[in-house]
Scaffold this active site. Sequence first.
Site, PDB file in Angstrom:
ATOM      1  N   TYR A 157       0.840  -1.212   0.000  1.00  0.00           N
ATOM      2  CA  TYR A 157       0.000   0.000   0.000  1.00  0.00           C
ATOM      3  C   TYR A 157       0.874   1.261   0.000  1.00  0.00           C
ATOM      4  CZ  TYR A 157      -4.496   2.346   0.424  1.00  0.00           C
ATOM      5  OH  TYR A 157      -5.618   3.109   0.183  1.00  0.00           O
ATOM      6  N   LYS A 164      -3.577   8.447   2.536  1.00  0.00           N
ATOM      7  CA  LYS A 164      -4.838   8.197   3.263  1.00  0.00           C
ATOM      8  C   LYS A 164      -4.756   8.746   4.699  1.00  0.00           C
ATOM      9  CE  LYS A 164      -7.377   6.018   0.168  1.00  0.00           C
ATOM     10  NZ  LYS A 164      -8.451   6.776  -0.530  1.00  0.00           N
TER      11      LYS A 164
HETATM   12  O1  0WD Z   1     -10.423  -1.992  -1.952  1.00  0.00           O
HETATM   13  C1  0WD Z   1     -10.816  -0.913  -2.390  1.00  0.00           C
HETATM   14  N1  0WD Z   1     -11.253  -0.827  -3.623  1.00  0.00           N
HETATM   15  C2  0WD Z   1     -10.817   0.276  -1.501  1.00  0.00           C
HETATM   16  C3  0WD Z   1     -10.911   1.538  -2.032  1.00  0.00           C
HETATM   17  C4  0WD Z   1     -10.678   0.054  -0.039  1.00  0.00           C
HETATM   18  C5  0WD Z   1     -10.720   1.273   0.740  1.00  0.00           C
HETATM   19  C6  0WD Z   1     -10.801   2.506   0.151  1.00  0.00           C
HETATM   20  N2  0WD Z   1     -10.886   2.625  -1.222  1.00  0.00           N
HETATM   21  C7  0WD Z   1     -10.963   3.969  -1.785  1.00  0.00           C
HETATM   22  C8  0WD Z   1      -9.993   4.303  -2.885  1.00  0.00           C
HETATM   23  O2  0WD Z   1      -8.709   4.592  -2.402  1.00  0.00           O
HETATM   24  C9  0WD Z   1     -10.661   5.540  -3.465  1.00  0.00           C
HETATM   25  O3  0WD Z   1     -10.389   6.665  -2.650  1.00  0.00           O
HETATM   26  O4  0WD Z   1     -12.225   4.168  -2.351  1.00  0.00           O
HETATM   27  C10 0WD Z   1     -12.150   5.191  -3.334  1.00  0.00           C
HETATM   28  C11 0WD Z   1     -12.807   4.698  -4.598  1.00  0.00           C
HETATM   29  O5  0WD Z   1     -12.045   3.656  -5.134  1.00  0.00           O
HETATM   30  P1  0WD Z   1     -12.620   2.419  -5.949  1.00  0.00           P
HETATM   31  O6  0WD Z   1     -14.087   2.483  -6.059  1.00  0.00           O
HETATM   32  O7  0WD Z   1     -11.964   1.228  -5.382  1.00  0.00           O
HETATM   33  O8  0WD Z   1     -11.916   2.618  -7.364  1.00  0.00           O
HETATM   34  P2  0WD Z   1     -12.370   3.045  -8.832  1.00  0.00           P
HETATM   35  O9  0WD Z   1     -13.621   2.380  -9.233  1.00  0.00           O
HETATM   36  O10 0WD Z   1     -11.158   2.820  -9.708  1.00  0.00           O
HETATM   37  O11 0WD Z   1     -12.606   4.588  -8.662  1.00  0.00           O
HETATM   38  C12 0WD Z   1     -11.603   5.485  -8.299  1.00  0.00           C
HETATM   39  C13 0WD Z   1     -11.634   6.581  -9.305  1.00  0.00           C
HETATM   40  C14 0WD Z   1     -10.736   6.516 -10.527  1.00  0.00           C
HETATM   41  O12 0WD Z   1     -10.707   5.433 -11.199  1.00  0.00           O
HETATM   42  P3  0WD Z   1      -9.393   4.966 -12.069  1.00  0.00           P
HETATM   43  O13 0WD Z   1      -9.409   3.501 -11.825  1.00  0.00           O
HETATM   44  O14 0WD Z   1      -9.705   5.384 -13.441  1.00  0.00           O
HETATM   45  O15 0WD Z   1      -8.154   5.606 -11.488  1.00  0.00           O
HETATM   46  O16 0WD Z   1     -11.104   7.779  -8.844  1.00  0.00           O
HETATM   47  C15 0WD Z   1     -11.172   8.635  -9.934  1.00  0.00           C
HETATM   48  C16 0WD Z   1     -11.216   7.800 -11.178  1.00  0.00           C
HETATM   49  O17 0WD Z   1     -12.470   7.829 -11.738  1.00  0.00           O
HETATM   50  N3  0WD Z   1     -10.025   9.481 -10.098  1.00  0.00           N
HETATM   51  C17 0WD Z   1     -10.172  10.771 -10.402  1.00  0.00           C
HETATM   52  N4  0WD Z   1     -11.271  11.529 -10.561  1.00  0.00           N
HETATM   53  C18 0WD Z   1     -11.081  12.802 -10.915  1.00  0.00           C
HETATM   54  N5  0WD Z   1      -9.869  13.336 -11.096  1.00  0.00           N
HETATM   55  C19 0WD Z   1      -8.865  11.248 -10.555  1.00  0.00           C
HETATM   56  C20 0WD Z   1      -8.735  12.603 -10.930  1.00  0.00           C
HETATM   57  N6  0WD Z   1      -7.537  13.170 -11.117  1.00  0.00           N
HETATM   58  N7  0WD Z   1      -7.977  10.243 -10.335  1.00  0.00           N
HETATM   59  C21 0WD Z   1      -8.708   9.167 -10.046  1.00  0.00           C
END
Ligand code: 0WD
Length: 256
Positions: A157, A164
Amino acid sequence: MGFLHGKRALIVGIASQRSIAWGIANAMHREGAQLAFTYQNERLKDRVDEAANAFGSNIVLPCDVAQDGQIDQMFAELGKHWDGFDILVHSVGFAPREALQGQYLDNLTRESFTIAHDISSYSLAALAKAARPMMAGRGGAILTLTYLGAERALNNYNVMGLAKASLEANVRYLAFNLGPEGTRVNAISAGPIKTLAAAGISNFRKMLDHVDENAPLRRSVTIDEVGNVGAFLCSDLASGVTGEITYVDAGYNILG
Ligand code: 0WD
């Protein structure tokens, strides 16, 4: 009538139907909220359009949270649809992929540190600041997503754990700052869920298996379980809760 009836929610961070933000949007829609969405770039627009269709919204706006101009533009556009809104969901995180492999120091650079903190933590404050004129005085709520790696040193991580930790401090400072005008700020610390962002963490499958075998509930959590708690935290049912990190992780965090 749903417990978010009459509320307007802006959802930032849908990248696919597997996104945690999708689960949150689904729960908020079910509970009666009106939704608006943003997308990071053209590559993700179709996915976010899909979400808007699924949840009866016609507000879909571009916003790369790394660009101040796009944040300002997005709220200016949103203002043409809504004179104010009640809920801001920040479900965004990013660190360069190589920084999420190997030991912490192996691939750490000033650049990967800066990018991780900018996109994963600063963006929460940037959005909260820009949203302030539209949210103040409505008894609204801001929600972000964090992970156990903020508090514990976990394999792979790495720099995201630092980002975080910054995000969690950001939640407390924002809650302190915005509380007097009636806005609450909280985070959910979610257990691992297979999403696009998770795919960037090496050995993610191993983390998931470990949770499935060891968490008190002997399983991992779903985006719908995170979504339900998110909807609750942003509703008037949670009107006394701010500055909190709430675990939705099948109990994994209590293990020694
Ligand atoms: O296990 C997990 N999936 C966990 C996620 C466990 C605990 C927390 N999280 C957190 C992540 O760190 C994040 O903060 O939850 C949040 C959402 O994550 P997610 O749903 O797991 O991931 P995803 O569906 O990929 O959505 C995150 C999105 C990005 O997706 P990609 O994969 O394309 O990087 O964050 C957005 C983007 O859509 N994102 C942005 N949006 C606007 N501007 C930017 C940006 N510069 N960078 C990333």
